[in-house]
Design a protein around this motif. Structure first.
Motif, PDB file in Angstrom:
ATOM      1  N   ALA A 158       3.520  -5.435  19.238  1.00  0.00           N
ATOM      2  CA  ALA A 158       4.908  -5.666  18.539  1.00  0.00           C
ATOM      3  C   ALA A 158       6.649  -5.262  18.230  1.00  0.00           C
ATOM      4  O   ALA A 158       7.319  -5.400  18.746  1.00  0.00           O
ATOM      5  CB  ALA A 158       4.491  -6.685  17.992  1.00  0.00           C
ATOM      6  N   VAL A 198       8.106  -3.365  21.080  1.00  0.00           N
ATOM      7  CA  VAL A 198       8.692  -4.573  21.579  1.00  0.00           C
ATOM      8  C   VAL A 198      10.068  -4.819  20.228  1.00  0.00           C
ATOM      9  O   VAL A 198      11.275  -4.375  21.572  1.00  0.00           O
ATOM     10  CB  VAL A 198       8.182  -6.024  21.784  1.00  0.00           C
ATOM     11  CG1 VAL A 198       9.178  -7.441  22.399  1.00  0.00           C
ATOM     12  CG2 VAL A 198       6.683  -5.925  22.830  1.00  0.00           C
ATOM     13  N   ALA A 199       9.891  -5.166  19.770  1.00  0.00           N
ATOM     14  CA  ALA A 199      11.052  -4.733  18.014  1.00  0.00           C
ATOM     15  C   ALA A 199      11.417  -4.331  18.126  1.00  0.00           C
ATOM     16  O   ALA A 199      12.687  -4.257  18.094  1.00  0.00           O
ATOM     17  CB  ALA A 199      10.417  -5.480  17.265  1.00  0.00           C
ATOM     18  N   LEU A 243      14.048 -11.482  19.967  1.00  0.00           N
ATOM     19  CA  LEU A 243      12.747 -10.861  19.539  1.00  0.00           C
ATOM     20  C   LEU A 243      11.968 -12.427  19.949  1.00  0.00           C
ATOM     21  O   LEU A 243      10.029 -12.186  20.390  1.00  0.00           O
ATOM     22  CB  LEU A 243      13.123 -10.754  18.706  1.00  0.00           C
ATOM     23  CG  LEU A 243      11.402  -9.936  18.234  1.00  0.00           C
ATOM     24  CD1 LEU A 243      10.778  -8.976  19.426  1.00  0.00           C
ATOM     25  CD2 LEU A 243      11.333  -8.767  17.517  1.00  0.00           C
ATOM     26  N   GLU A 244      12.201 -13.362  19.061  1.00  0.00           N
ATOM     27  CA  GLU A 244      11.329 -14.175  18.840  1.00  0.00           C
ATOM     28  C   GLU A 244      10.922 -15.202  19.979  1.00  0.00           C
ATOM     29  O   GLU A 244       9.583 -15.360  20.254  1.00  0.00           O
ATOM     30  CB  GLU A 244      11.942 -15.577  17.969  1.00  0.00           C
ATOM     31  CG  GLU A 244      11.675 -16.501  17.109  1.00  0.00           C
ATOM     32  CD  GLU A 244      12.306 -16.744  16.276  1.00  0.00           C
ATOM     33  OE1 GLU A 244      12.339 -18.612  16.831  1.00  0.00           O
ATOM     34  OE2 GLU A 244      13.160 -16.925  15.393  1.00  0.00           O
ATOM     35  N   GLU A 273       8.270 -12.737  22.010  1.00  0.00           N
ATOM     36  CA  GLU A 273       7.092 -12.547  20.864  1.00  0.00           C
ATOM     37  C   GLU A 273       5.977 -13.752  21.125  1.00  0.00           C
ATOM     38  O   GLU A 273       4.900 -13.729  21.897  1.00  0.00           O
ATOM     39  CB  GLU A 273       7.970 -12.281  19.920  1.00  0.00           C
ATOM     40  CG  GLU A 273       7.222 -11.177  19.429  1.00  0.00           C
ATOM     41  CD  GLU A 273       5.828 -10.681  19.840  1.00  0.00           C
ATOM     42  OE1 GLU A 273       4.411 -10.461  20.017  1.00  0.00           O
ATOM     43  OE2 GLU A 273       6.284  -9.365  20.986  1.00  0.00           O
ATOM     44  N   SER A 308       3.002 -11.981  23.477  1.00  0.00           N
ATOM     45  CA  SER A 308       1.433 -12.317  21.957  1.00  0.00           C
ATOM     46  C   SER A 308       0.260 -13.152  23.072  1.00  0.00           C
ATOM     47  O   SER A 308      -0.903 -11.995  22.130  1.00  0.00           O
ATOM     48  CB  SER A 308       2.091 -12.893  20.965  1.00  0.00           C
ATOM     49  OG  SER A 308       2.034 -14.114  20.343  1.00  0.00           O
ATOM     50  N   ARG A 355      -0.913 -10.226  25.193  1.00  0.00           N
ATOM     51  CA  ARG A 355      -1.179  -9.084  24.403  1.00  0.00           C
ATOM     52  C   ARG A 355      -2.426  -8.942  24.064  1.00  0.00           C
ATOM     53  O   ARG A 355      -3.914  -8.151  24.367  1.00  0.00           O
ATOM     54  CB  ARG A 355       0.075  -8.883  23.605  1.00  0.00           C
ATOM     55  CG  ARG A 355      -0.033  -7.260  22.440  1.00  0.00           C
ATOM     56  CD  ARG A 355       0.820  -7.100  21.312  1.00  0.00           C
ATOM     57  NE  ARG A 355       1.759  -6.935  22.142  1.00  0.00           N
ATOM     58  CZ  ARG A 355       3.002  -7.941  21.270  1.00  0.00           C
ATOM     59  NH1 ARG A 355       2.521  -9.020  20.263  1.00  0.00           N
ATOM     60  NH2 ARG A 355       4.290  -7.612  22.204  1.00  0.00           N
TER      61      ARG A 355
END
Ligand code: TRP
Length: 340
Positions: free
Chosen positions: A216, A219-220, A282-283, A286, A290, A293
């Motif tokens: 995470a 990615v951010a 990003l939200e 994710e 996620s 992942r």
């Protein structure tokens, strides 16, 4: 009832990124889950050797990474046969026969290979295996009698060459043994995702990709570094959306198209900062990444089990391929010792 066969795959030369995800993985998972197909998915290590012959370790390591990426996005070994190209003996044999049915001139016209040769700067050291890999890819597809091939847009020239080879083969040996495949491509406008830096292509070598395996924080960081509009300096400045990678990604990934439209208008008028749109992107990313992942981390705990999936898949794929090869050998007439 026999189902239509789907065959597809990737070269194991690194991990898969979100470009692969929108370009082909999504279609593969959807086709698998539709229940209408018998899907085969190949980790194309033999093809990876065509430009990495002196780096087998890279291919070995990437083999497991790509397998994990497949499992993470939802390729289910109970529904799809995941296998390794080098383990299918018939592929080497069929490639060899195909090689005589295609001309050097025809291979030189394949635009995807042409572009790759340029990009890799081979010059005089172009390996013959790399130059001819569309022939081996035609064998990959036809040995399974696949009719559907879910891939990125750049693979269309391979399918065209495959269809030509099928026609040449069936013509030369007088039997309709092999089947012409068609590509299954991403929805319009979704197929090509630019790199984080705004480069037209997301790729490992350009170091501008978001990987399915990125954590995470990574990615951010990557989203925050994305190329936007270099003239959009202050929040109040009117911004441009064309060529602005954040908006390109939003067009591809955001489920709420209405909201994206509003953000675009605000951005163009001025008063919307880059940080705001990046945080929104990003939200959304994710939410997609996620669960992928998480599944990846679960599967990565037991590498032995992943290898076993590949082994079982390869055994099954090999026996299916062998059935086609029996027909091929008979058609060509090299079944000298099997005649009764
Ligand atoms: N050429 C594909 C790539 O660039 C990989 C591949 C090998 C493939 N054989 C295939 C794709 C057969 C579809 C069908 O990664």
């Amino acid at each position: 009832m026999t189902k239509e066969i789907v065959l597809t795959g990737d070269r194991p030369t690194g991990k898969l990124h979100i470009g692969h995800f929108v370009g082909s993985l999504k279609n593969r998972v959807n086709m698998q889950n539709s229940g209408n197909y018998d899907p085969y998915i190949m980790i194309a290590d033999t093809q990876a050797f065509t430009d990495n012959a002196r780096d087998p370790e890279k291919i070995q390591n990437s083999l497991l990474e790509v397998a994990l990426d497949y499992l993470a996005v939802g390729i289910d070994p109970l529904k799809s046969t995941i296998f390794v190209q080098s383990q299918i003996q018939g592929l080497f044999e069929l490639t060899s026969y195909f090689m005589n049915l295609v001309t050097v001139a025809r291979l030189q016209r394949n635009p995807t290979v042409k572009a790759e040769i340029q990009q890799k700067g081979f010059g005089e050291s172009l390996p013959a295996g790399f130059f001819t890999y569309p022939v081996s890819q035609a064998a990959d597809i036809t040995i399974f009698k696949a009719t559907k091939v879910p891939v990125g847009d750049d693979q269309e020239p391979m399918l065209e060459q495959t269809r030509e080879l099928v026609r040449s083969f069936n013509n030369a040996y007088g039997k309709a043994i092999l089947v012409e495949p068609e590509g299954v491509f991403p929805p319009k406008g979704q197929g090509r995702i630019p790199g984080l830096d705004g480069n037209a292509k997301m790729s490992k070598s350009l170091n501008n990709a978001i990987y399915l395996s990125d954590d995470a924080d990574t990615v951010a960081k990557k989203v925050k570094s994305m190329y936007t509009d270099p003239q959009h300096i202050k929040v109040e400045d009117p911004g441009h959306i064309e060529g602005n990678t954040v908006f390109t990604y939003l067009d591809i990934f955001a489920p709420d198209k209405q909201k994206v439209q509003e953000l675009k208008e605000q951005y163009m008028a001025g008063g919307l900062g880059d940080m705001k749109i990046k945080n929104y992107l990003l939200e959304i990313l994710e939410a997609e990444l996620s669960p992928i992942r998480q599944r990846r981390n679960e599967f990565a705990k037991d590498k032995g089990a992943v290898l076993n999936i590949l082994k079982t898949g390869s055994q099954k794929a090999n026996s299916v391929a062998e059935q086609t090869m029996k027909e091929v050998r008979t058609a060509i007439g090299v079944d000298y010792f099997d005649k009764d």
